[in-house]
Write a protein that holds these residues in place. Structure first.
Motif, PDB file in Angstrom:
ATOM      1  N   ILE A 116       0.845  -1.206   0.000  1.00  0.00           N
ATOM      2  CA  ILE A 116       0.000   0.000   0.000  1.00  0.00           C
ATOM      3  C   ILE A 116       0.882   1.258   0.000  1.00  0.00           C
ATOM      4  CG2 ILE A 116      -1.685   1.347   1.334  1.00  0.00           C
ATOM      5  CD1 ILE A 116      -2.851  -1.336   2.328  1.00  0.00           C
ATOM      6  N   ILE A 117       1.921   1.234   0.823  1.00  0.00           N
ATOM      7  CA  ILE A 117       2.802   2.411   0.912  1.00  0.00           C
ATOM      8  C   ILE A 117       3.527   2.643  -0.426  1.00  0.00           C
ATOM      9  CG2 ILE A 117       4.849   3.395   2.054  1.00  0.00           C
ATOM     10  CD1 ILE A 117       3.901   1.825   4.620  1.00  0.00           C
ATOM     11  N   TYR A 118       4.131   1.592  -0.972  1.00  0.00           N
ATOM     12  CA  TYR A 118       4.871   1.764  -2.234  1.00  0.00           C
ATOM     13  C   TYR A 118       3.950   2.226  -3.365  1.00  0.00           C
ATOM     14  CZ  TYR A 118       8.713  -0.874  -0.014  1.00  0.00           C
ATOM     15  OH  TYR A 118       9.714  -1.283   0.824  1.00  0.00           O
ATOM     16  N   GLU A 119       2.822   1.575  -3.492  1.00  0.00           N
ATOM     17  CA  GLU A 119       1.935   1.915  -4.621  1.00  0.00           C
ATOM     18  C   GLU A 119       1.326   3.302  -4.462  1.00  0.00           C
ATOM     19  OE1 GLU A 119       1.767   0.210  -7.424  1.00  0.00           O
ATOM     20  OE2 GLU A 119       3.146  -1.252  -6.553  1.00  0.00           O
ATOM     21  N   SER A 120       1.020   3.691  -3.227  1.00  0.00           N
ATOM     22  CA  SER A 120       0.462   5.036  -3.023  1.00  0.00           C
ATOM     23  C   SER A 120       1.512   6.093  -3.359  1.00  0.00           C
ATOM     24  CB  SER A 120      -0.004   5.230  -1.577  1.00  0.00           C
ATOM     25  OG  SER A 120      -0.947   4.252  -1.238  1.00  0.00           O
ATOM     26  N   ILE A 130      -3.446   4.590 -11.031  1.00  0.00           N
ATOM     27  CA  ILE A 130      -3.664   3.439 -11.904  1.00  0.00           C
ATOM     28  C   ILE A 130      -4.563   2.420 -11.197  1.00  0.00           C
ATOM     29  CG2 ILE A 130      -1.630   3.680 -13.422  1.00  0.00           C
ATOM     30  CD1 ILE A 130      -0.373   1.399 -11.796  1.00  0.00           C
ATOM     31  N   GLN A 131      -5.391   1.764 -11.990  1.00  0.00           N
ATOM     32  CA  GLN A 131      -6.352   0.823 -11.424  1.00  0.00           C
ATOM     33  C   GLN A 131      -5.641  -0.312 -10.693  1.00  0.00           C
ATOM     34  OE1 GLN A 131      -9.466   1.098 -10.701  1.00  0.00           O
ATOM     35  NE2 GLN A 131      -9.148   3.139 -11.590  1.00  0.00           N
ATOM     36  N   ASP A 132      -6.281  -0.781  -9.635  1.00  0.00           N
ATOM     37  CA  ASP A 132      -5.695  -1.875  -8.867  1.00  0.00           C
ATOM     38  C   ASP A 132      -6.828  -2.672  -8.249  1.00  0.00           C
ATOM     39  OD1 ASP A 132      -2.591  -2.133  -7.493  1.00  0.00           O
ATOM     40  OD2 ASP A 132      -4.219  -3.359  -6.690  1.00  0.00           O
ATOM     41  N   LYS A 133      -6.632  -3.969  -8.154  1.00  0.00           N
ATOM     42  CA  LYS A 133      -7.667  -4.817  -7.546  1.00  0.00           C
ATOM     43  C   LYS A 133      -7.799  -4.519  -6.056  1.00  0.00           C
ATOM     44  CE  LYS A 133      -6.062  -8.862  -8.994  1.00  0.00           C
ATOM     45  NZ  LYS A 133      -5.047  -8.610 -10.034  1.00  0.00           N
ATOM     46  N   ASN A 134      -6.684  -4.098  -5.470  1.00  0.00           N
ATOM     47  CA  ASN A 134      -6.694  -3.804  -4.044  1.00  0.00           C
ATOM     48  C   ASN A 134      -7.261  -2.390  -3.818  1.00  0.00           C
ATOM     49  OD1 ASN A 134      -6.140  -3.239  -1.377  1.00  0.00           O
ATOM     50  ND2 ASN A 134      -4.101  -4.188  -1.410  1.00  0.00           N
ATOM     51  N   GLU A 135      -8.493  -2.356  -3.301  1.00  0.00           N
ATOM     52  CA  GLU A 135      -9.160  -1.062  -3.107  1.00  0.00           C
ATOM     53  C   GLU A 135      -8.427  -0.162  -2.124  1.00  0.00           C
ATOM     54  OE1 GLU A 135     -13.322  -1.408  -2.111  1.00  0.00           O
ATOM     55  OE2 GLU A 135     -13.582  -2.845  -3.764  1.00  0.00           O
ATOM     56  N   LYS A 136      -7.695  -0.794  -1.202  1.00  0.00           N
ATOM     57  CA  LYS A 136      -6.973   0.019  -0.212  1.00  0.00           C
ATOM     58  C   LYS A 136      -5.882   0.848  -0.882  1.00  0.00           C
ATOM     59  CE  LYS A 136      -7.724  -2.837   3.812  1.00  0.00           C
ATOM     60  NZ  LYS A 136      -7.107  -3.898   4.613  1.00  0.00           N
ATOM     61  N   ILE A 137      -5.264   0.278  -1.908  1.00  0.00           N
ATOM     62  CA  ILE A 137      -4.233   1.027  -2.640  1.00  0.00           C
ATOM     63  C   ILE A 137      -4.865   2.258  -3.277  1.00  0.00           C
ATOM     64  CG2 ILE A 137      -2.709   0.981  -4.683  1.00  0.00           C
ATOM     65  CD1 ILE A 137      -1.970  -1.882  -3.884  1.00  0.00           C
ATOM     66  N   ILE A 138      -6.016   2.076  -3.873  1.00  0.00           N
ATOM     67  CA  ILE A 138      -6.708   3.209  -4.503  1.00  0.00           C
ATOM     68  C   ILE A 138      -7.060   4.255  -3.438  1.00  0.00           C
ATOM     69  CG2 ILE A 138      -8.763   3.896  -5.857  1.00  0.00           C
ATOM     70  CD1 ILE A 138      -7.161   1.976  -7.481  1.00  0.00           C
ATOM     71  N   PHE A 139      -7.587   3.768  -2.325  1.00  0.00           N
ATOM     72  CA  PHE A 139      -8.030   4.687  -1.275  1.00  0.00           C
ATOM     73  C   PHE A 139      -6.866   5.507  -0.697  1.00  0.00           C
ATOM     74  CE2 PHE A 139      -8.864   5.653   3.199  1.00  0.00           C
ATOM     75  CZ  PHE A 139      -9.967   6.481   3.036  1.00  0.00           C
ATOM     76  N   PHE A 140      -5.776   4.839  -0.329  1.00  0.00           N
ATOM     77  CA  PHE A 140      -4.644   5.571   0.252  1.00  0.00           C
ATOM     78  C   PHE A 140      -3.971   6.465  -0.797  1.00  0.00           C
ATOM     79  CE2 PHE A 140      -5.367   2.602   3.673  1.00  0.00           C
ATOM     80  CZ  PHE A 140      -5.114   3.374   4.795  1.00  0.00           C
TER      81      PHE A 140
END
Ligand code: FE2
Length: 265
Positions: A116-120, A130-140
């Motif tokens: 989550i930290i790296y992708e955010s 960018i779209q991601d299956k992990n909604e938390k990544i999108i949210f953060f």
């Protein structure tokens, strides 16, 4: 698990990391200091948003960490290339993720938190998340993008006040300060679209890009905060008074009013 103590350790690592650069490159201390201060303030700003959204304690700490580290690549970028322009150097978000990985900073966190930290961080500087299956990544990613914008508005509006006495070309991405506004920049802001970094040619274009971030805020709280801090008013004060700029003002005004009827510009 991420605890208050974890975040305190990250903060002291960050202070030491920044101080190394200041000691090694005292002539670059001012801009290093500006980015360090920005990082700390973004972490406060993101906590403000997270608490407003009533996230739980651990989520708030995760957000705080992303805020603190989102620009950790800026220091290497600046000492290596002497600019904060990614197009003239290297993507600072990617550099930041490398710094965290090389120094093994997040080793005690779960793989999911690390991701989550790296992708955010990677998403914070992209034109779009960018779209991601992990909604938390999108949210953060949404959180850091709002918090970063809010503090950049603080930083540049403080700068525009002292610019006459204390010019800093680095903060202006070395763009020429002339009256022109590029057509493509004007058209995108009129269409309520965020101006693309690649289309900037002048400092005025950059100011309009910063105004256009309004259209990319993810949370109502951020729009309220932007409005209450009057950051866009302050940017408008530094722009020429002409027909194009009044059209932009009108668009901004309407956007704020649609968000909250009592907001007038
Ligand atoms: Fe950044």
């Amino acid at each position: 698990m991420i605890t208050q103590n974890t975040v305190e350790l990250y903060k002291s690592w960050f202070d030491n990391y920044v101080n190394q650069f200041v000691r090694q490159y005292p002539e670059l201390a001012e801009n290093i200091g500006i980015k360090a201060d920005h990082s700390r303030k973004v972490s406060n700003e993101i906590v403000g948003i997270a608490e407003n959204l009533k996230l739980n304690k651990e989520e708030v700490l995760l957000a705080e960490t992303i805020g603190l580290f989102h620009d950790v690549g800026r220091f290497i970028q600046f000492v290596k290339y002497g600019t904060f322009s990614d197009s003239k150097s290297q993507n600072h978000a990617e550099l930041g993720v490398e710094v965290l990985k090389e120094n093994n900073i997040l080793k005690d966190l779960s793989k999911e938190y690390q991701q989550i930290i790296y992708e955010s961080i990677l998403n914070h500087s992209r034109a779009e998340i960018i779209q991601d299956k992990n909604e938390k990544i999108i949210f953060f990613s949404k959180l850091i993008r709002d918090a970063d914008k809010l503090d950049i508005w603080r930083l540049i509006t403080e700068y525009y006040v002292v610019k006459e006495q204390k010019e800093n070309k680095t903060l202006e991405l070395e763009l020429p300060d002339k009256d022109e506004i590029s057509d493509i920049v004007f058209e995108s802001i009129i269409a309520k679209k965020v101006v693309m970094k690649e289309s900037m040619k002048t400092l005025n274009d950059f100011k309009l890009l910063q105004i256009s971030w309004l259209f990319d805020l993810n949370f109502d709280y951020s729009i309220d905060r932007l409005y209450n801090k009057k950051y866009l008013d302050k940017i408008f004060e530094t722009l020429p008074e002409n027909l194009q700029i009044s059209q932009v003002k009108e668009i901004v005004n309407k956007y704020f009013r649609n968000h909250n009827e009592s907001f007038t510009y």
